[in-house]
Design a protein around this motif. Structure first.
Motif, PDB file in Angstrom:
ATOM      1  N   TRP A 232       0.832  -1.201   0.000  1.00 50.66           N
ATOM      2  CA  TRP A 232       0.000   0.000   0.000  1.00 50.66           C
ATOM      3  C   TRP A 232       0.867   1.251   0.000  1.00 50.66           C
ATOM      4  O   TRP A 232       0.531   2.239  -0.660  1.00 50.66           O
ATOM      5  N   GLU A 233       1.959   1.230   0.743  1.00 52.22           N
ATOM      6  CA  GLU A 233       2.858   2.388   0.764  1.00 52.22           C
ATOM      7  C   GLU A 233       3.401   2.664  -0.639  1.00 52.22           C
ATOM      8  O   GLU A 233       3.544   3.819  -1.050  1.00 52.22           O
ATOM      9  N   VAL A 234       3.719   1.609  -1.369  1.00 55.62           N
ATOM     10  CA  VAL A 234       4.214   1.764  -2.740  1.00 55.62           C
ATOM     11  C   VAL A 234       3.121   2.373  -3.609  1.00 55.62           C
ATOM     12  O   VAL A 234       3.354   3.336  -4.353  1.00 55.62           O
ATOM     13  N   ALA A 235       1.928   1.799  -3.536  1.00 55.59           N
ATOM     14  CA  ALA A 235       0.817   2.295  -4.353  1.00 55.59           C
ATOM     15  C   ALA A 235       0.482   3.742  -4.023  1.00 55.59           C
ATOM     16  O   ALA A 235       0.193   4.551  -4.919  1.00 55.59           O
ATOM     17  N   ASP A 236       0.528   4.090  -2.742  1.00 53.51           N
ATOM     18  CA  ASP A 236       0.205   5.449  -2.326  1.00 53.51           C
ATOM     19  C   ASP A 236       1.211   6.448  -2.895  1.00 53.51           C
ATOM     20  O   ASP A 236       0.834   7.511  -3.404  1.00 53.51           O
ATOM     21  N   SER A 237       2.504   6.103  -2.826  1.00 53.22           N
ATOM     22  CA  SER A 237       3.533   6.997  -3.380  1.00 53.22           C
ATOM     23  C   SER A 237       3.388   7.126  -4.891  1.00 53.22           C
ATOM     24  O   SER A 237       3.509   8.228  -5.450  1.00 53.22           O
ATOM     25  N   MET A 238       3.118   6.008  -5.559  1.00 54.38           N
ATOM     26  CA  MET A 238       2.957   6.034  -7.012  1.00 54.38           C
ATOM     27  C   MET A 238       1.746   6.860  -7.413  1.00 54.38           C
ATOM     28  O   MET A 238       1.774   7.598  -8.416  1.00 54.38           O
ATOM     29  N   SER A 239       0.659   6.765  -6.641  1.00 55.79           N
ATOM     30  CA  SER A 239      -0.567   7.486  -7.005  1.00 55.79           C
ATOM     31  C   SER A 239      -0.344   8.989  -7.028  1.00 55.79           C
ATOM     32  O   SER A 239      -0.871   9.691  -7.904  1.00 55.79           O
ATOM     33  N   ILE A 240       0.422   9.488  -6.086  1.00 50.98           N
ATOM     34  CA  ILE A 240       0.690  10.932  -6.031  1.00 50.98           C
ATOM     35  C   ILE A 240       1.495  11.364  -7.244  1.00 50.98           C
ATOM     36  O   ILE A 240       1.198  12.385  -7.887  1.00 50.98           O
ATOM     37  N   ALA A 241       2.525  10.595  -7.604  1.00 49.18           N
ATOM     38  CA  ALA A 241       3.342  10.934  -8.774  1.00 49.18           C
ATOM     39  C   ALA A 241       2.506  10.877 -10.058  1.00 49.18           C
ATOM     40  O   ALA A 241       2.646  11.722 -10.942  1.00 49.18           O
ATOM     41  N   ILE A 242       1.597   9.892 -10.147  1.00 51.08           N
ATOM     42  CA  ILE A 242       0.780   9.751 -11.354  1.00 51.08           C
ATOM     43  C   ILE A 242      -0.248  10.874 -11.457  1.00 51.08           C
ATOM     44  O   ILE A 242      -0.460  11.446 -12.532  1.00 51.08           O
ATOM     45  N   SER A 243      -0.903  11.222 -10.341  1.00 51.53           N
ATOM     46  CA  SER A 243      -1.907  12.291 -10.398  1.00 51.53           C
ATOM     47  C   SER A 243      -1.255  13.627 -10.741  1.00 51.53           C
ATOM     48  O   SER A 243      -1.841  14.434 -11.480  1.00 51.53           O
ATOM     49  N   ARG A 244      -0.045  13.860 -10.261  1.00 54.39           N
ATOM     50  CA  ARG A 244       0.637  15.126 -10.595  1.00 54.39           C
ATOM     51  C   ARG A 244       1.072  15.148 -12.061  1.00 54.39           C
ATOM     52  O   ARG A 244       1.072  16.205 -12.700  1.00 54.39           O
ATOM     53  N   ALA A 245       1.427  13.972 -12.597  1.00 56.01           N
ATOM     54  CA  ALA A 245       1.801  13.909 -14.010  1.00 56.01           C
ATOM     55  C   ALA A 245       0.584  14.043 -14.921  1.00 56.01           C
ATOM     56  O   ALA A 245       0.729  14.377 -16.106  1.00 56.01           O
ATOM     57  N   SER A 246      -0.605  13.798 -14.395  1.00 57.67           N
ATOM     58  CA  SER A 246      -1.829  13.822 -15.200  1.00 57.67           C
ATOM     59  C   SER A 246      -2.567  15.151 -15.106  1.00 57.67           C
ATOM     60  O   SER A 246      -3.615  15.317 -15.764  1.00 57.67           O
ATOM     61  N   THR A 247      -2.077  16.089 -14.315  1.00 55.67           N
ATOM     62  CA  THR A 247      -2.750  17.365 -14.109  1.00 55.67           C
ATOM     63  C   THR A 247      -1.761  18.510 -14.344  1.00 55.67           C
ATOM     64  O   THR A 247      -0.543  18.301 -14.373  1.00 55.67           O
ATOM     65  N   PRO A 248      -2.278  19.744 -14.512  1.00 52.84           N
ATOM     66  CA  PRO A 248      -1.376  20.884 -14.764  1.00 52.84           C
ATOM     67  C   PRO A 248      -0.431  21.131 -13.599  1.00 52.84           C
ATOM     68  O   PRO A 248      -0.687  20.701 -12.472  1.00 52.84           O
ATOM     69  N   PRO A 249       0.670  21.851 -13.847  1.00 49.75           N
ATOM     70  CA  PRO A 249       1.591  22.200 -12.759  1.00 49.75           C
ATOM     71  C   PRO A 249       0.869  22.970 -11.659  1.00 49.75           C
ATOM     72  O   PRO A 249      -0.086  23.706 -11.913  1.00 49.75           O
ATOM     73  N   PHE A 250       1.345  22.799 -10.451  1.00 47.83           N
ATOM     74  CA  PHE A 250       0.688  23.402  -9.294  1.00 47.83           C
ATOM     75  C   PHE A 250       0.837  24.912  -9.323  1.00 47.83           C
ATOM     76  O   PHE A 250       1.878  25.452  -9.699  1.00 47.83           O
TER      77      PHE A 250
END
Length: 420
Positions: free
Chosen positions: A326-344
């Motif tokens: 779960w820790e792996v999936a959680d870290s990956m999810s954040i990187a993927i959502s940021r790559a899929s959305t505009p810069p902050f």
């Protein structure tokens, strides 16, 4: 050696040896079992029983050291043909033999259960030696306490409790570093740090063996000075080692990144330290789930376990915490959502910022559940504020189109947030 064997054979501790083994094995397997199959984690797990064996052996050493004085054999003990330091050292060594034997049983057990999944190797010796140094240090402390205060009850109890309290409050990996709690492959106990702990343990043994029970008992000015020199020298060495241990910083230091990490074959690649090879099949399944995400979701091409890219943290880094994917999936999810959305950027107002952050939190939680193949485990508490993790777990059971429409709405909120 013959004298040591005799001391070992007649030591009352032989009756307690099965208890020591049971204590070691109970702590080893009762505390957790996620370490099985990863050599550095197995080494750290096999070292943890020393945290409990040490105070137990300190209490016994205090009882055994005071027995001569309680029985009234002090004069015969002092007038014996063997040097005082040899007698004291033999007693300490006999206790260490039994304690070390029980500790070794745990190390062999950790190796036996890990070998199938971990591949060739053995629990890391640096961790096993760190635990052995802790055991020797506790025995020395208990022995000298028993010599100076030969009570059959209070001194053993105080010695054991004092060792336990000191270890609990000041012996942790980020303080004195007398023990560690886990052995992530990204870190290691360096030879210098290990030498400092062993220097402290052995100098404590020297202090115990060389310091007379009653310093004023020597006659003759020159003889008194000469007799005290070894005790003074070993005490100074012990103080120097203690100062070095306290000021040296954390006992675990970062390892050099390996030239050939273990990586999945499926894109995106998930790369881990070679010692974590047992997780590759599970990581392969996670990589396949990422590749099966909707086309409007963008993923980095590779993810790396912490430490593989050096000291600098990367957005695509992940950690395997206590074997949890779960820790792996959680870290990956954040990187993927940021790559899929505009810069902050800063939102135009606080209300817009709150809406966007909730959309991010929900999107991250959905991605983590999709990547892991299940909702947040019951043993994992917390998470993004305001997100209903049970609702997310139900969502990933819905048809693909339902999930995609849900995710698009969150991405629309994120992309539609105006910047200040």
């Amino acid at each position: 050696m013959r004298i040591l064997l005799m001391e070992v054979r007649r030591s009352p501790l032989r009756h307690w040896f099965p208890v020591l083994v049971a204590l070691d094995v109970t702590v080893l397997f009762g505390r957790a079992q996620w370490w099985i199959g990863v050599w550095p984690q197995a080494g750290a797990a096999a070292q943890i029983p020393a945290f409990y064996l040490g105070p137990f052996l300190a209490a016994y050493a205090a009882w055994a050291a005071g027995r001569i004085h309680r029985l009234g054999f002090e004069d015969q003990h002092t007038a014996g043909t063997r040097p005082r330091w040899q007698i004291e050292g033999t007693q300490i060594a006999a206790v260490a033999v039994y304690g070390g034997g029980a500790y070794a049983v745990g190390a062999v057990a950790a190796a036996a259960v890990s070998h199938r999944d971990a591949g060739p190797g053995f629990p890391w010796p640096s961790y096993l030696l760190l635990g052995a140094a802790l055991i020797v240090l506790c025995i020395a402390v208990g022995h000298i306490a028993g010599r100076w205060y030969p009570s059959a009850f209070s001194t053993p109890v105080v010695s054991g409790l004092a060792c336990f309290v000191i270890l609990t409050t000041n012996g942790g990996p980020r303080k004195a570093g007398l023990f560690v709690l886990s052995g992530a492959p990204a870190v290691e106990v360096t030879p210098g740090d290990l030498a400092l702990r062993w220097g402290l343990a052995l100098s404590a043994v020297a202090v115990t063996a060389l310091t007379p029970r009653g310093l004023p008992g020597y006659t003759g000015a020159h003889g008194k000075v000469i007799a005290r020199l070894p005790a003074v020298g070993s005490s100074a060495l012990a103080v120097a080692c203690l100062a070095g241990v306290i000021t040296a910083g954390p006992v675990q230091a970062a390892r050099a990144d390996p030239s050939a990490p273990m990586c999945t074959r499926t894109e995106p690649q998930l790369c881990v330290w070679p010692e974590e090879r047992m997780y590759i099949p599970r990581l392969e399944a996670m990589a396949r789930r990422v590749s099966g995400l909707p086309p409007f979701i963008t993923s980095p091409s590779a993810f790396y376990e912490e430490g593989l890219k050096g000291d600098s943290a990367q957005d695509t880094d992940f950690s395997i915490f206590e074997g949890s994917m779960w820790e792996v999936a959680d870290s990956m999810s954040i990187a993927i959502s940021r790559a899929s959305t505009p810069p902050f950027c800063s939102a135009v107002n606080s209300s817009a910022e709150d809406r966007r952050m909730m959309a991010y939190f929900e999107l991250d939680s959905w991605l983590a559940a999709r990547i892991s193949g299940a909702g947040q485990p019951s043993g994992i508490h917390g998470g993004p504020p305001g997100v209903d993790q049970r609702a997310i777990a139900r969502l990933i059971e819905q048809p693909r189109q339902v999930q995609e429409d849900w995710a698009k709405k969150r991405i629309k909120v994120i992309k539609g947030t105006r910047c200040a």
